[in-house]
Design a protein around this motif. Structure first.
Motif, PDB file in Angstrom:
ATOM      1  N   GLU A 185       0.856  -1.181   0.000  1.00 47.70           N
ATOM      2  CA  GLU A 185       0.000   0.000   0.000  1.00 47.70           C
ATOM      3  C   GLU A 185       0.893   1.232   0.000  1.00 47.70           C
ATOM      4  N   GLY A 186       0.317   2.397   0.051  1.00 47.52           N
ATOM      5  CA  GLY A 186       1.109   3.622   0.062  1.00 47.52           C
ATOM      6  C   GLY A 186       1.543   4.064  -1.323  1.00 47.52           C
ATOM      7  N   ASP A 236      -6.126   5.342  -1.055  1.00 48.24           N
ATOM      8  CA  ASP A 236      -5.054   4.351  -1.099  1.00 48.24           C
ATOM      9  C   ASP A 236      -5.602   2.977  -1.471  1.00 48.24           C
ATOM     10  N   THR A 249       1.717   6.308  -4.764  1.00 50.87           N
ATOM     11  CA  THR A 249       1.745   7.747  -5.000  1.00 50.87           C
ATOM     12  C   THR A 249       1.337   8.075  -6.423  1.00 50.87           C
ATOM     13  N   PRO A 294       0.930  11.228  -2.100  1.00 51.07           N
ATOM     14  CA  PRO A 294       0.178  10.002  -1.826  1.00 51.07           C
ATOM     15  C   PRO A 294      -1.209  10.069  -2.472  1.00 51.07           C
TER      16      PRO A 294
END
Length: 82
Positions: free
Chosen positions: A55-56, A69, A58, A65
């Motif tokens: 996850e995370g 998400d 961009t 970000p």
């Protein structure tokens, strides 16, 4: 001939702007599972508990970000990738 020259110029300009963008490279292993998941939208299958998620992510254009998400799991068995 002008048309071809214009296309070549635009293609070169586009490639130059793409090259200037930072690129995020990620890798994470797919995990082999003995029992495949049921594709039903639920993540309660036993195999997903064995598989780490990523996850995370961009936005490649802004480097910020993502507002929404996403989690990504990858697993496979002898027949498919999930």
């Amino acid at each position: 001939m002008r048309f071809i020259a214009t296309i070549c110029f635009l293609t070169a300009a586009l490639c130059a702007s793409c090259a200037a963008q930072p690129e995020t490279v990620r890798s994470f292993p797919a995990v082999r599972v003995s029992q495949p998941p049921v594709i039903d939208g639920a993540l309660d299958d036993a195999c997903w508990a064995q598989v780490p998620y990523q996850e995370g992510f961009t936005d490649e254009q802004t480097g910020q970000p993502m507002a929404d998400d996403t989690r990504v799991w990858i697993c496979y068995d002898s027949e498919n990738i999930y």
